[in-house]
Enzyme design. Sequence first.
Site, PDB file in Angstrom:
ATOM      1  CG  ASP A   1      36.622  39.155  36.207  1.00 18.72           C
ATOM      2  OD1 ASP A   1      36.930  40.352  36.131  1.00 18.72           O
ATOM      3  OD2 ASP A   1      37.460  38.253  36.399  1.00 18.72           O
TER       4      ASP A   1
ATOM      5  CG  ASP B   1      38.927  37.389  39.727  1.00 21.86           C
ATOM      6  OD1 ASP B   1      38.278  36.912  40.666  1.00 21.86           O
ATOM      7  OD2 ASP B   1      38.803  37.012  38.546  1.00 21.86           O
TER       8      ASP B   1
ATOM      9  CD  GLN C   1      41.199  30.018  35.239  1.00 22.70           C
ATOM     10  OE1 GLN C   1      41.926  30.450  36.121  1.00 22.70           O
ATOM     11  NE2 GLN C   1      40.806  30.772  34.239  1.00 22.70           N
TER      12      GLN C   1
ATOM     13  CD  GLU D   1      49.845  37.896  32.183  1.00 19.05           C
ATOM     14  OE1 GLU D   1      50.041  38.606  31.179  1.00 19.05           O
ATOM     15  OE2 GLU D   1      49.192  38.285  33.176  1.00 19.05           O
TER      16      GLU D   1
ATOM     17  CD  GLU E   1      40.177  41.211  37.127  1.00 21.13           C
ATOM     18  OE1 GLU E   1      39.107  41.823  36.872  1.00 21.13           O
ATOM     19  OE2 GLU E   1      40.264  39.973  37.144  1.00 21.13           O
TER      20      GLU E   1
ATOM     21  CG  HIS F   1      45.841  38.373  31.534  1.00 25.17           C
ATOM     22  ND1 HIS F   1      46.691  37.721  32.400  1.00 25.17           N
ATOM     23  CD2 HIS F   1      44.648  37.728  31.623  1.00 25.17           C
ATOM     24  CE1 HIS F   1      46.053  36.723  32.990  1.00 25.17           C
ATOM     25  NE2 HIS F   1      44.809  36.698  32.534  1.00 25.17           N
TER      26      HIS F   1
ATOM     27  NE  ARG G   1      46.118  32.210  37.164  1.00 19.26           N
ATOM     28  CZ  ARG G   1      45.409  33.167  36.599  1.00 19.26           C
ATOM     29  NH1 ARG G   1      44.306  32.873  35.938  1.00 19.26           N
ATOM     30  NH2 ARG G   1      45.792  34.433  36.698  1.00 19.26           N
TER      31      ARG G   1
ATOM     32  CB  THR H   1      36.550  38.896  43.905  1.00 12.62           C
ATOM     33  OG1 THR H   1      36.417  37.735  43.086  1.00 12.62           O
ATOM     34  CG2 THR H   1      36.984  40.077  43.050  1.00 12.62           C
TER      35      THR H   1
ATOM     36  CD  GLU I   1      42.795  36.536  36.845  1.00 11.18           C
ATOM     37  OE1 GLU I   1      41.701  37.155  36.834  1.00 11.18           O
ATOM     38  OE2 GLU I   1      43.060  35.593  36.086  1.00 11.18           O
TER      39      GLU I   1
ATOM     40  CE  LYS J   1      39.446  33.433  37.147  1.00  4.58           C
ATOM     41  NZ  LYS J   1      40.450  34.472  36.932  1.00  4.58           N
TER      42      LYS J   1
END
Length: 428
Positions: A132, A242, A249, A373, A210, A139, A246, A266, A208, A262
């Site tokens: 990844d 993905d 993480q 975000e 992607e 971002h 948070r 996915t 996420e 993660k």
Amino acid sequence: MSWLAVAPTSHFSIANIPFGVISTAADASPRPAVAIGDYALDLKAFAAGGGFAGSADIGKHAAVFSAPSLNGFAALGRPFHRAVRQYLQAVLGAQTEHPGLLRDNERLRAAALVPRSEARNHLPLAVGDYTDFYAGKNHAYNVGALFRGPANALQPNYLHLPVAYHGRASSVVVSGTPIRRPWGQVLRDPKAEPKVPVLATAEKLDLELEMGMFICRENAMGSPVPVDEADDYVFGYVLMNDWSARDLQAWEYVPLGPFTAKNMGTSISAWVVLADALADAKGPGIPNDTPLLPYLQEKTKDNVLGIELEVDLITANGNKTTISRTNSRNLLWSWPQMIAHHSISGCNLRPGDLFGSGTISGEGSTSQGSLLEQTQGGKKALTLQGGEERRFLQDGDTLVIRGWAGKEGALVGFGEVSGTIQPALPLF
């Protein structure tokens, strides 16, 4: 145009011909297919019924269309992918040169043309490795500014190389697969001393947005792939979500990066859009004025894909809100640059390897590809249709990502990638 009825708004026009893996009630074995309008053309049945009789070269390799994944097909290389796609376009075209192979062959049409609503999609390729990247500069800046302030948002290496980490291949799943809320270590109070985590279910579960890319060629171990040859290693593209926890993480990522935050899942779209189908969808990415080392300098300019992207959040109550609209041109690095950097060490890539682009965000809040975000780290609630609010994802929420290029009547799209959050299982 095709002799099959294909809606002008279909992502699967004859200009596309994406490849996937399906099974049906009549044949439970997964096998390759292509999407055209509301149908899937079962390539195993098509080959068995003489559908490739118009091309001896393709017919010699027809066994790959009985395999349970697209890996064997991918490994035959870009010229072969191109030949198969063009052949199928000729068979399906309104002025087909081969009317007897399918259009006027009622028996083969009945065997090989399956309504997509009656087909089950499977993971299109067996994923050997998954890397990844972090190529979405907006971002990266937004997240960096949240945690380190605007002045230190981007790390010193960011403009010099495509940052990436190795992900977990075993938990890459096809669209529609539910995602279970994970357990993990969470630091409830980052300011407390000593810093002692608790074992808890993730509360800050996020998406996420992607793009994904599958590799089709192998390079010998120790032999880097030159950036101007790297496009030949691209099989095709998918949409990707993905999923990210948070709060897990934030505690675990120092010093080596994401791990359990993660690896719970996915999601990728079911249909792989071949590289050739998007050859006309390339343009400039985010400008990078930093002098690059020679191995990342491309002769081909404006080499970043431009895919229109949008994200819907559907709550358990059925309220649907489009929370983001953006474009994949919001990337700093092209796929060939990612391949060149991945292999500069001599790392040997293999057919079926999956690359993720990293989260794709525009500059405004309505074009950001993560709730992290949009809610400024959970400080500001996002208001949804029906009055519901979200700071992060709740159980029962469904995320749907769509993407396409081109114009109505000739759209080259991906369908969608979706997943629904399920409650965490009780431990022990």
